[in-house]
Enzyme design. Structure first.
Site, PDB file in Angstrom:
ATOM      1  N   ASN A  98       0.825  -1.403  -0.111  1.00 47.05           N
ATOM      2  CA  ASN A  98       0.019  -0.088  -0.077  1.00 47.05           C
ATOM      3  C   ASN A  98       0.789   1.102  -0.099  1.00 47.05           C
ATOM      4  OD1 ASN A  98       0.736  -0.498   2.722  1.00 47.05           O
ATOM      5  ND2 ASN A  98      -0.832   0.513   3.620  1.00 47.05           N
ATOM      6  N   HIS A 204      -3.642  -9.338  10.764  1.00 45.76           N
ATOM      7  CA  HIS A 204      -4.123  -8.696  12.051  1.00 45.76           C
ATOM      8  C   HIS A 204      -5.514  -9.135  12.522  1.00 45.76           C
ATOM      9  CE1 HIS A 204      -5.445  -6.200   8.603  1.00 45.76           C
ATOM     10  NE2 HIS A 204      -4.347  -5.305   9.023  1.00 45.76           N
ATOM     11  N   ASP A 277       2.596  -5.619  11.772  1.00 46.72           N
ATOM     12  CA  ASP A 277       1.833  -4.616  10.987  1.00 46.72           C
ATOM     13  C   ASP A 277       2.580  -3.015  11.261  1.00 46.72           C
ATOM     14  OD1 ASP A 277       0.186  -3.095   9.472  1.00 46.72           O
ATOM     15  OD2 ASP A 277      -1.548  -3.345  10.741  1.00 46.72           O
TER      16      ASP A 277
HETATM   17  C1  NCD Z   1      -1.338   0.471   7.783  1.00 43.81           C
HETATM   18  C2  NCD Z   1      -0.620   1.449   7.277  1.00 43.81           C
HETATM   19  O1  NCD Z   1      -0.449   2.530   7.855  1.00 43.81           O
HETATM   20  O2  NCD Z   1      -0.006   1.232   6.122  1.00 43.81           O
HETATM   21  N1  NCD Z   1      -2.299   0.961   8.947  1.00 43.81           N
HETATM   22  C3  NCD Z   1      -2.790   0.345   9.796  1.00 43.81           C
HETATM   23  O3  NCD Z   1      -3.606   0.936  10.567  1.00 43.81           O
HETATM   24  N2  NCD Z   1      -2.638  -1.162  10.063  1.00 43.81           N
HETATM   25  C4  NCD Z   1      -2.389  -0.458   6.909  1.00 43.81           C
HETATM   26  C5  NCD Z   1      -2.876  -1.480   7.124  1.00 43.81           C
HETATM   27  O4  NCD Z   1      -2.216  -2.481   7.516  1.00 43.81           O
HETATM   28  O5  NCD Z   1      -4.048  -1.736   7.128  1.00 43.81           O
HETATM   29 ZN    ZN Z   2      -0.562  -3.443   7.461  1.00 48.83          ZN
HETATM   30 ZN    ZN Z   3      -4.380  -3.876   7.135  1.00 48.96          ZN
END
Ligand code: NCD
Ligand code: ZN
Ligand code: ZN
Length: 426
Positions: A98, A204, A277
């Site tokens: 992303n 997650h 994450d």
């Molecule tokens: C992640 C990011 O900032 O890229 N943010 C999050 O809150 N987990 C994106 C994701 O893993 O959904």
């Molecule tokens: Zn993520």
């Molecule tokens: Zn995610």
């Protein structure tokens, strides 16, 4: 005839299936060469004394955001975030697509590969699914998995929940990773039950009902796996209230009952692994009117889990399995995930007794903060080796970035890749 090795790690405590035992590790050419009785004679170029230290296989984090290439690089780069990984005993990361632009074309993946040459740890790239990139998916090489974003989150404005598109992606048979929360997870599992061919990994997991859905899916024989983050294991809605934007991420923090369900899911194998994450965002972004979701986690992962071991919430063996063995198995990462002869010499030495307080000032992640600041933990990462090279020692990053892309399995191409790997090492 006298034996030789490049590096001798002496008197390390290894974690066997049932017991802890002490051994000497001989390392050469970036691999574990032998695991022997302490004191076995060997001529070593370098000796590291590991008495009283636990030796763990280098951690593999299957879910990290390193923000390159493109417009989010100011949040963190392969160079900066891989230092946080090394400091945390994480020797391999799989990064998420992303980025801005999205990593769902081979062109963007090439740019990510160029940026990753500045990584201190090894890496692989999950490749992004879009509504219209089937040709890219078919032709991409060495992606551990294709990533499905099915809810809104950082960098994702229009999540992908079209059953026809999902079915055509599933037909490719390649491993998938999905961000799919709550009802969306139920929907995904139903689509997967109808159309799934390859393995499916759920990112997650955060809710008790998601753990239940996974337990049922596994009992029904579906080829699903799942990860949980340290923040969903250890923080709740109470912490979200205290931390404000610094405690906001997707999925959001949940109740104490959800947290309890995550711990039991991890203990009984419904949840296979722990992933961070790791999602760096600058403090000024977090304090803005539209704070982006996400928190860093690479450097704190191991001290937090060692603390859980000290509190008997996890055995040392479960820790190694959830952070190295299972990740390597789920994504078919070659030569990684265990301390065994012939495997990459990715190794972490920890002092399991050392107590410390987590502080923002000590964080190497570029934004320089952690939601765990102020928490006392038991366990310190003293040494991190990536393929036999020291990257972290005595509280400092050592040497130059020398991370490499891992080898994983393309559909039907395992044999061909094996020969590439051999040539590379000749
Ligand atoms: C992640 C990011 O900032 O890229 N943010 C999050 O809150 N987990 C994106 C994701 O893993 O959904
Ligand atoms: Zn993520
Ligand atoms: Zn995610």
């Amino acid at each position: 005839m006298s034996e030789t090795c490049e590096l001798l790690v002496r008197d390390a405590t290894l974690l066997g299936a049932q017991v802890e035992f002490t051994a000497d590790l001989w390392l050469s050419h970036g691999r574990f060469q032998a695991i022997v009785e302490p004191g076995t004679p060997v001529a070593a170029q370098t000796v590291i004394d590991a008495a009283g230290r636990w030796a763990l296989p280098g951690l593999i984090d299957v879910h990290a955001h390193f923000r390159e290439p493109g417009a989010h690089a100011h949040k963190g780069t392969y160079a900066s975030e891989s230092r946080a990984a090394a400091a945390g005993g994480v020797t391999c990361v799989l990064t998420m697509p992303n980025t801005v632009p999205f990593c769902g074309t081979r062109g963007v993946l090439d740019q990510a590969r160029a940026a990753a040459r500045r990584s201190y740890v090894d890496y692989g790239f999950h490749f992004g699914v879009q509504a219209d990139n089937l040709d890219e998916l078919r032709s991409v090489r060495n992606a551990p998995a294709y990533k499905l974003y099915m809810n809104e989150t950082t960098g994702i404005a229009s999540p992908l929940c079209d059953e026809a598109v999902l079915a055509s992606v599933m037909a490719l048979g390649h491993p998938l990773v999905a961000h799919a929360e709550a009802d969306t997870l139920d929907f995904l599992l139903e689509v997967y039950r109808r159309h799934g061919t390859g393995p499916l990994h759920i990112a997650h997991v955060a809710l008790a009902r998601e753990v239940e859905a996974l337990r049922r899916a596994k009992a029904a024989g579906l080829s699903v796996s799942a990860e949980v983050t340290p923040h969903h294991l250890l923080l709740t809605t109470d912490d979200a209230a205290r931390l404000g934007p610094y405690g906001d991420m997707r999925p959001t923090l949940k109740s104490a009952a959800d947290t309890a369900a995550l711990w039991s899911g991890l203990a009984d194998g419904t949840i296979d692994c722990v992933a961070t994450d790791h999602a760096p965002h600058l403090p000024e972004e977090k304090e803005s009117g539209t704070p982006p979701p996400g928190v860093p986690g690479l450097q704190t992962l191991l001290p937090l889990l060692l603390t859980a071991v000290a509190e008997h919430r996890l055995t040392p063996r479960q820790l190694a399995d959830a952070t190295a063995t299972a990740p390597a198995r789920i994504f078919s990462i070659r030569h990684k995930g265990s301390i065994s002869v012939g495997a990459d010499a990715d190794l972490v030495l920890v002092d399991p007794a050392a107590r410390q307080v987590i502080r923002n000032e000590d964080q190497l992640t570029h934004p320089g903060w952690t939601p765990f600041a102020g928490r006392e933990v038991q366990g310190r990462v003293e040494l991190t080796l990536v393929r036999g090279r020291v990257v972290w020692q005595d509280g400092r990053i050592v040497g130059e970035p020398a991370g490499r892309e891992v080898v994983t399995r393309d559909p039907g191409r395992w044999a061909e890749q094996a020969s590439v790997r051999t040539d590379e090492q000749a």
